[in-house]
Write a protein that holds these residues in place. Structure first.
Motif, short mmCIF file in Angstrom:
data_model
loop_
_atom_site.label_atom_id
_atom_site.label_comp_id
_atom_site.label_asym_id
_atom_site.label_seq_id
_atom_site.Cartn_x
_atom_site.Cartn_y
_atom_site.Cartn_z
N UNK A 103 67.74 41.44 66.15
CA UNK A 103 68.63 40.28 66.23
C UNK A 103 68.94 39.91 67.67
N UNK A 104 69.14 40.91 68.52
CA UNK A 104 69.44 40.64 69.94
C UNK A 104 68.26 40.00 70.64
N UNK A 105 67.04 40.42 70.31
CA UNK A 105 65.84 39.83 70.92
C UNK A 105 65.72 38.36 70.52
N UNK A 106 65.87 38.08 69.23
CA UNK A 106 65.78 36.69 68.75
C UNK A 106 66.88 35.84 69.38
N UNK A 107 68.09 36.37 69.44
CA UNK A 107 69.20 35.62 70.02
C UNK A 107 69.00 35.36 71.51
N UNK A 108 68.49 36.35 72.24
CA UNK A 108 68.26 36.18 73.67
C UNK A 108 67.23 35.08 73.94
N UNK A 109 66.13 35.10 73.18
CA UNK A 109 65.11 34.08 73.36
C UNK A 109 65.65 32.70 73.01
N UNK A 110 66.34 32.61 71.89
CA UNK A 110 66.85 31.31 71.42
C UNK A 110 67.87 30.73 72.39
N UNK A 111 68.81 31.56 72.85
CA UNK A 111 69.85 31.06 73.72
C UNK A 111 69.30 30.61 75.08
N UNK A 112 68.40 31.40 75.65
CA UNK A 112 67.81 31.02 76.94
C UNK A 112 66.96 29.76 76.78
N UNK A 113 66.22 29.68 75.69
CA UNK A 113 65.37 28.50 75.45
C UNK A 113 66.22 27.24 75.31
N UNK A 114 67.26 27.30 74.50
CA UNK A 114 68.11 26.13 74.30
C UNK A 114 68.86 25.76 75.58
N UNK A 115 69.26 26.76 76.33
CA UNK A 115 69.96 26.48 77.59
C UNK A 115 69.05 25.77 78.58
N UNK A 116 67.82 26.23 78.70
CA UNK A 116 66.89 25.63 79.67
C UNK A 116 66.46 24.23 79.26
N UNK A 117 66.52 23.93 77.98
CA UNK A 117 66.17 22.57 77.53
C UNK A 117 67.35 21.60 77.64
N UNK A 118 68.52 22.11 77.97
CA UNK A 118 69.70 21.26 78.08
C UNK A 118 69.83 20.70 79.49
N UNK A 119 70.82 19.84 79.67
CA UNK A 119 71.09 19.27 80.99
C UNK A 119 71.51 20.36 81.98
N UNK A 120 72.20 21.36 81.48
CA UNK A 120 72.61 22.47 82.36
C UNK A 120 71.40 23.25 82.85
N UNK A 121 70.36 23.33 82.01
CA UNK A 121 69.13 23.98 82.45
C UNK A 121 68.47 23.22 83.58
N UNK A 122 68.43 21.90 83.48
CA UNK A 122 67.89 21.08 84.56
C UNK A 122 68.72 21.25 85.83
N UNK A 123 70.04 21.33 85.66
CA UNK A 123 70.90 21.52 86.82
C UNK A 123 70.63 22.86 87.49
N UNK A 124 70.39 23.89 86.68
CA UNK A 124 70.10 25.21 87.23
C UNK A 124 68.81 25.19 88.04
N UNK A 125 67.78 24.52 87.53
CA UNK A 125 66.52 24.43 88.27
C UNK A 125 66.70 23.66 89.57
#
Length: 337
Positions: free
Chosen positions: A173-195
């Motif tokens: 569950x932790x592996x799936x959650x880690x991948x999902x959360x990082x993926x969704x974060x990077x696809x968001x506006x905040x992810x663009x801001x981080x880059x």
């Protein structure tokens, strides 16, 4: 008459196919305790901890540009908080795992005020020093065994089969959650801001991006993930000590996995963790030759595959299981005069 319009595309056929296959794989993996061997579950838990820790390091350094060699501070802190909640307060250790991660994220807030006063190489060395402070602090706490460590006694009343199965399911569950959360974060506006912050902090701030707040958020999330990996690892290991929990080897292994797989890519830590586990599993009996092999592999990859193995595959064949970039494509249509 032909009129051209444009559309922003993120997903690909390969990514959608990979999503379906990944969902099926997770379903099959979830049934492993019913038909697999206990050794398989223990191996998976170990790989999961490596992967989660490397994923958080990749988020911090690969996407945020903050190269740290002291993330083991939060790995060990999450493990010790889990142990203290279980041994001293009688809390179920499986419930204490996310609480240990939360504690690691919370302690990262005051620590960040010290770490963020440094930049570049000084930041990297500073985080290492902070991790050593954590290690020495817990080594001088007799309540948790001091320098020799202690055993997780809160699991004594739970049967071995039940303990291994629940630990395995939590790791999955932790592996799936880690991948999902990082993926969704990077696809968001905040992810663009981080880059944008990673590429140029001054330019990002001039565009209205709250640089300090974004860096703090990423630092806290990375600490939370490292604490989660640490708490999960020591539930499976049943014993913790300062030297094991706060060893710089954890950051060294994370850097190796991310560099081998591909820094700044979600698939990178996944590929790197599998390769690292395989090398550790089959070559560790060769002693120093095993460590030499790890070093030579890292040198070869950095010389000939500068973007990592997955980065090379993505550049060569266009493979992207977790596409976070936006692609502008032209859509042509006929329009009557």
């Amino acid at each position: 008459m032909t009129d051209s319009t444009f559309d922003v595309v993120r997903g690909t056929v390969a990514s959608r196919t990979a999503l379906v296959m990944a969902a099926l794989l997770v379903v099959v993996a979830a049934s492993l305790p019913f038909w697999g061997e206990s050794s398989w579950m223990r191996e998976f838990v170990q790989v999961a901890c490596y992967f989660i820790f490397a994923m958080m390091w990749n988020l911090l350094a690969g996407y945020g540009g903050m190269v740290s060699i002291g993330q083991q501070a939060y790995f060990g802190f999450g493990g010790y908080v889990m142990l203290m909640l279980g041994n001293f307060l009688g809390l179920n250790p499986f419930v204490a795992i996310p609480l240990g991660a939360v504690a690691a994220g919370l302690i990262a807030v005051p620590v960040s005020y010290v770490a963020f006063r440094l930049a570049g190489g000084y930041f990297a060395i500073g985080t290492w020093v902070i991790a050593e402070v954590f290690r020495l602090s817990f080594a001088n706490m007799s309540a948790v065994g001091g320098g020799s460590g202690t055993t997780l006694t809160a699991l004594r009343g739970i049967e071995k089969a039940t303990r291994e199965s629940v630990t395995y399911w939590m790791a999955l569950a932790c592996v799936v959650a880690a991948i999902a959360l990082v993926f969704l974060f990077l696809r968001s506006k905040r992810g663009l801001a981080l880059l944008a912050i990673r590429d140029n902090e001054v330019a990002a701030e001039s565009q209205g991006i709250p640089v300090a707040r974004m860096k703090l958020a990423v630092y806290v999330v990375a600490a939370f993930g490292a604490g989660l990996a640490g708490a999960l690892y020591f539930v499976g290991n049943l014993r913790i000590s300062p030297d094991a929990a706060f060893s710089v080897n954890w950051s060294a292994f994370a850097i190796f996995m991310v560099v081998i797989g591909g820094i700044g890519r979600i698939e990178g830590p996944l590929v790197g963790a599998v390769i690292f586990w395989a090398l550790n599993k089959f070559l560790s009996d060769y002693g120093t030759w095993y460590l030499l092999g790890l070093g030579l592999l890292a040198i070869v990859v950095t010389l000939f595959f500068k973007q990592g193995l997955w980065g090379y595959a993505q550049q060569r064949w266009g493979w992207s299981l977790f596409p976070t970039q936006r692609r502008l494509i032209e859509i042509s249509g006929d329009r009557s005069p």
